[in-house]
Design a protein around this motif. Sequence first.
Motif, short mmCIF file in Angstrom:
data_model
loop_
_atom_site.label_atom_id
_atom_site.label_comp_id
_atom_site.label_asym_id
_atom_site.label_seq_id
_atom_site.Cartn_x
_atom_site.Cartn_y
_atom_site.Cartn_z
N THR A 7 0.85 -1.18 0.00
CA THR A 7 0.00 0.00 0.00
C THR A 7 0.89 1.23 0.00
O THR A 7 1.84 1.31 0.79
CB THR A 7 -0.91 0.03 1.25
OG1 THR A 7 -1.67 -1.18 1.28
CG2 THR A 7 -1.84 1.21 1.23
N THR A 9 2.09 4.71 1.00
CA THR A 9 1.88 5.52 2.21
C THR A 9 2.34 6.96 2.04
O THR A 9 1.89 7.83 2.78
CB THR A 9 2.60 4.90 3.42
OG1 THR A 9 4.00 4.80 3.12
CG2 THR A 9 2.05 3.52 3.75
N LYS A 59 -1.05 7.06 -6.41
CA LYS A 59 -1.34 8.02 -5.34
C LYS A 59 -1.31 7.33 -3.97
O LYS A 59 -1.41 6.12 -3.87
CB LYS A 59 -2.73 8.64 -5.56
CG LYS A 59 -2.92 9.26 -6.93
CD LYS A 59 -2.14 10.54 -7.05
CE LYS A 59 -2.44 11.19 -8.39
NZ LYS A 59 -1.30 11.58 -9.13
N VAL A 60 -1.22 8.14 -2.93
CA VAL A 60 -1.23 7.63 -1.56
C VAL A 60 -2.52 6.87 -1.30
O VAL A 60 -3.60 7.31 -1.70
CB VAL A 60 -1.06 8.79 -0.55
CG1 VAL A 60 -1.23 8.29 0.88
CG2 VAL A 60 0.29 9.47 -0.72
N GLY A 61 -2.40 5.71 -0.67
CA GLY A 61 -3.55 4.88 -0.34
C GLY A 61 -3.85 3.78 -1.35
O GLY A 61 -4.60 2.86 -1.04
N GLU A 62 -3.25 3.85 -2.54
CA GLU A 62 -3.51 2.82 -3.55
C GLU A 62 -2.78 1.52 -3.19
O GLU A 62 -1.70 1.54 -2.64
CB GLU A 62 -3.03 3.28 -4.93
CG GLU A 62 -3.93 4.30 -5.57
CD GLU A 62 -3.56 4.54 -7.02
OE1 GLU A 62 -3.77 3.63 -7.84
OE2 GLU A 62 -3.06 5.64 -7.32
N LYS A 63 -3.42 0.41 -3.55
CA LYS A 63 -2.79 -0.90 -3.40
C LYS A 63 -2.08 -1.20 -4.71
O LYS A 63 -2.62 -0.97 -5.80
CB LYS A 63 -3.85 -1.96 -3.13
CG LYS A 63 -4.65 -1.69 -1.87
CD LYS A 63 -4.43 -2.79 -0.88
CE LYS A 63 -5.31 -2.59 0.33
NZ LYS A 63 -4.60 -2.10 1.46
#
Length: 143
Positions: A7, A9, A59-63
């Motif tokens: 993920t 961060t 982007k931040v938060g993407e798996k």
Amino acid sequence: MIETQATVTALEGDYALVEASQGGCGRCHEQGGCGGNNASQLFCHGPRHFRVLNPLGVKVGEKVVVGVPDGAVSHSVLVLYLLPLALLVLGAVAGAALMPGARDAAAAAGALLGGLLAWFLARRLQARDAQSPRFQPVIRQRL
């Protein structure tokens, strides 16, 4: 290529900081799996954070799926384990051979010199490899 899920961060320019959801390839319990993750659990606890190339612009938060290029792990093993071991032994043998009258002290001094040379070479090689995309982990795909 060795791959694992992670993920995102944080972002740092062309790089992303990721938290791996598992260590290694995740094939520890399968036929032919190396069990490396099981061994790493002895020394590493909690989440694992890595800085990886971000060519997909995630982007931040993407798996994501993070991959380590073929040969990168074996190259690191050679540089960080086998090179120091070989130079340590070679230094000890050379020291003992050069000073047969003080064989033990000469072997210890030779091993120390071999170890110091290995430390210097390993640092230089790792610094060089850290700049090469050939050895850097990279985000391969979004999940």
